[in-house]
Motif scaffolding. Structure first.
Motif, PDB file in Angstrom:
ATOM      1  N   PRO A  14      44.152  40.897  50.552  1.00  0.00           N
ATOM      2  CA  PRO A  14      42.995  40.927  49.419  1.00  0.00           C
ATOM      3  C   PRO A  14      43.463  41.694  48.132  1.00  0.00           C
ATOM      4  CG  PRO A  14      42.794  42.520  51.121  1.00  0.00           C
ATOM      5  CD  PRO A  14      43.867  41.587  51.790  1.00  0.00           C
ATOM      6  N   THR A  15      44.603  42.601  48.267  1.00  0.00           N
ATOM      7  CA  THR A  15      44.969  43.384  47.149  1.00  0.00           C
ATOM      8  C   THR A  15      46.444  43.288  47.009  1.00  0.00           C
ATOM      9  OG1 THR A  15      45.119  45.462  48.208  1.00  0.00           O
ATOM     10  CG2 THR A  15      42.975  44.820  47.328  1.00  0.00           C
ATOM     11  N   SER A  16      46.925  43.678  45.905  1.00  0.00           N
ATOM     12  CA  SER A  16      48.252  43.653  45.652  1.00  0.00           C
ATOM     13  C   SER A  16      48.981  45.023  46.490  1.00  0.00           C
ATOM     14  CB  SER A  16      48.664  44.355  44.075  1.00  0.00           C
ATOM     15  OG  SER A  16      48.294  42.946  43.249  1.00  0.00           O
TER      16      SER A  16
ATOM     17  N   PRO B  23      46.774  38.699  44.264  1.00  0.00           N
ATOM     18  CA  PRO B  23      45.622  39.146  44.740  1.00  0.00           C
ATOM     19  C   PRO B  23      44.324  39.388  44.204  1.00  0.00           C
ATOM     20  CG  PRO B  23      47.387  39.821  46.346  1.00  0.00           C
ATOM     21  CD  PRO B  23      47.802  39.769  44.754  1.00  0.00           C
ATOM     22  N   GLU B  24      44.309  40.486  43.295  1.00  0.00           N
ATOM     23  CA  GLU B  24      43.113  40.799  42.658  1.00  0.00           C
ATOM     24  C   GLU B  24      42.553  39.737  41.625  1.00  0.00           C
ATOM     25  OE1 GLU B  24      45.225  44.693  43.532  1.00  0.00           O
ATOM     26  OE2 GLU B  24      45.958  42.652  42.978  1.00  0.00           O
TER      27      GLU B  24
ATOM     28  N   GLN C 113      40.715  36.740  40.333  1.00  0.00           N
ATOM     29  CA  GLN C 113      39.476  35.891  40.837  1.00  0.00           C
ATOM     30  C   GLN C 113      40.191  34.650  41.350  1.00  0.00           C
ATOM     31  OE1 GLN C 113      36.470  36.959  41.088  1.00  0.00           O
ATOM     32  NE2 GLN C 113      36.003  35.102  42.014  1.00  0.00           N
ATOM     33  N   THR C 114      41.000  33.868  40.849  1.00  0.00           N
ATOM     34  CA  THR C 114      41.557  32.685  41.072  1.00  0.00           C
ATOM     35  C   THR C 114      42.303  32.607  42.316  1.00  0.00           C
ATOM     36  OG1 THR C 114      41.432  31.735  38.919  1.00  0.00           O
ATOM     37  CG2 THR C 114      42.578  30.468  40.537  1.00  0.00           C
ATOM     38  N   ALA C 115      43.274  33.941  42.373  1.00  0.00           N
ATOM     39  CA  ALA C 115      44.074  34.066  43.542  1.00  0.00           C
ATOM     40  C   ALA C 115      43.196  34.426  44.987  1.00  0.00           C
ATOM     41  CB  ALA C 115      45.038  35.060  43.346  1.00  0.00           C
ATOM     42  N   ARG C 116      41.859  34.621  44.874  1.00  0.00           N
ATOM     43  CA  ARG C 116      41.291  34.849  46.142  1.00  0.00           C
ATOM     44  C   ARG C 116      41.000  33.473  46.867  1.00  0.00           C
ATOM     45  NH1 ARG C 116      36.333  38.841  43.218  1.00  0.00           N
ATOM     46  NH2 ARG C 116      37.621  40.536  42.739  1.00  0.00           N
ATOM     47  N   GLU C 117      41.367  32.478  46.484  1.00  0.00           N
ATOM     48  CA  GLU C 117      41.264  31.201  47.248  1.00  0.00           C
ATOM     49  C   GLU C 117      42.809  30.868  47.695  1.00  0.00           C
ATOM     50  OE1 GLU C 117      39.452  28.061  45.073  1.00  0.00           O
ATOM     51  OE2 GLU C 117      37.528  29.225  44.424  1.00  0.00           O
TER      52      GLU C 117
END
Length: 391
Positions: free
Chosen positions: A260-262, A240-241, A243-247
């Motif tokens: 939003p976070t690990s 989740p942290e 940048q690409t994983a935010r999508e």
């Protein structure tokens, strides 16, 4: 250096620089890259290219394009670059990316840390990759695991939309132990998987490797780098942290979730276990509350079972001092009230505490009641107790 004795001073210095940097690179942060070698030699780009070409043509150095380094040639008769190019033609490019990844690379499972610490029962989620055609066949938790992280891999925007619809339908609403993640694009991961698949193809289909230790060592190094690249791309999409994983979209019970976070992800895994395994008794004894017993724990269990049969009327089942079986007795039989003093004598009975352990006891009692009417194996009971909500 002996083979290069007829060459110029620049070529000699080139070889020495590659050798030193390769040696230091084993323990330091340097690697024998073209940029660093040119810096060490202090020559212009044209002279560097000429020198490199000369040494390569004489089989004194080799370019390792997979990790961007130059190495001293060690005498292999096998042209790995040529083998990799030929293998690329034989590897199917239209096969399922998810199926390839499941076969080629095994990601580490994720532990539900808070739940495991709180209950004393280690629980983990296995990781599986799926795409639109394979998603419905992937909705099962493998033996030993307690849940599933399903990483979906859409190759197009249409597949992404299809996977989002599938993740929201009823078949996943009935699977509370499964968490689904769907990223936007997986092109870089697809390239990394193709490179790893090609190298594995060379490893399993090149007979000359059997007699060429140098080539085998080089191929292992390339495979290790390719596996690292696959791992990096998976993390880029699903950690989740990143940048690409935010999508990346997350779904549970058919509903979209915010991860939003690990730390949020780890806590959510524990919440899933809290809900799914609500009737797991808390038995804090590391000797027996584990997936595989040690030999000492197995012997202690055997001794305890024997004492339960032959000495049930005695305090602490007749054990003295503190062997391992006393630890198991204290935490599982005595602390729960299953073995207790009644009317001046010790006996066995239902646990005196309510909650999860009582639910397990009731399930066992119900099983033996059913056995009065039909024949059932003890394995059936074990399967039931291993499944949710007992686990």
């Amino acid at each position: 250096l002996d083979r290069a004795s007829s060459l110029g001073e620049t070529e000699i210095r080139f070889i020495k620089s590659v050798g030193v940097l390769s040696a230091v690179g084993q323990v330091g942060d340097f690697k024998a890259s073209a940029e660093l070698i040119r810096f060490a030699l202090d020559i212009d780009a044209a002279e560097f290219r000429r020198c490199k070409r000369t040494l390569a043509d004489r089989s004194l150095i080799i370019e390792r394009k997979h990790n961007g380094t130059i190495a001293l040639w060690e005498g292999s008769d096998l042209d790995l670059d040529d083998e990799v190019r030929n293998a690329g033609k034989n590897v199917a490019s239209n096969a399922s990316l998810a199926e390839k990844l499941n076969l080629l690379w095994a990601p580490r499972p994720l532990v539900a840390k808070r739940h495991s610490f709180k209950t004393g029962t280690l629980r983990y989620f296995s990781v599986r990759f799926a795409d639109a055609p394979t998603l419905s066949k992937s909705l099962f938790v493998e033996p030993g695991a307690d849940g599933l992280l399903l990483y979906c891999l859409p190759l197009t925007s249409t597949e992404h939309e299809t996977l989002v619809n599938l993740a929201s339908n009823t078949m996943l609403q009935e699977k509370p132990e499964i968490l689904v993640a769907i990223p936007r694009e997986v092109n870089a991961l697809s390239d990394a998987v193709h490179d790893l698949e090609t190298l594995r193809y060379v490893q399993s289909h090149t007979r000359q490797l059997e007699a060429d230790a140098v080539a085998r060592r080089e191929l292992r190094a390339r495979i290790s780098v390719a596996e690292g690249r696959v791992s990096t791309e998976v993390q880029r999409l699903f950690s989740p942290e990143e940048q690409t994983a935010r999508e990346t979209a997350w779904f549970h019970h058919g509903m979209p979730m915010s991860i939003p976070t690990s730390r949020t992800l780890a806590d959510f895994l524990s919440r899933i276990c809290d809900d799914v395994y609500v009737n797991t008794p808390t038995l804090r004894n590391e000797l027996v509350n584990r997936r595989n017993l040690s030999s000492a724990a197995a012997a202690a269990r055997r001794n305890l079972l024997g004492a339960m049969i032959s000495r049930q009327g005695e305090a602490q089942l007749g054990f003295s001092r503190t062997p391992p079986e006393v630890s198991i007795y204290s935490s599982i039989l005595f602390a729960t009230g299953i073995h207790r003093l009644e009317n001046g004598t010790y006996c066995f009975g239902a646990p005196t505490q309510s909650g999860a352990l009582a639910e397990v006891w009731n399930e066992i009692t119900s099983f033996f009641t059913d056995c009065e009417l039909k024949k059932r194996t003890l394995a059936d009971l074990f399967v039931t107790l291993q499944r949710a909500p007992y686990g």
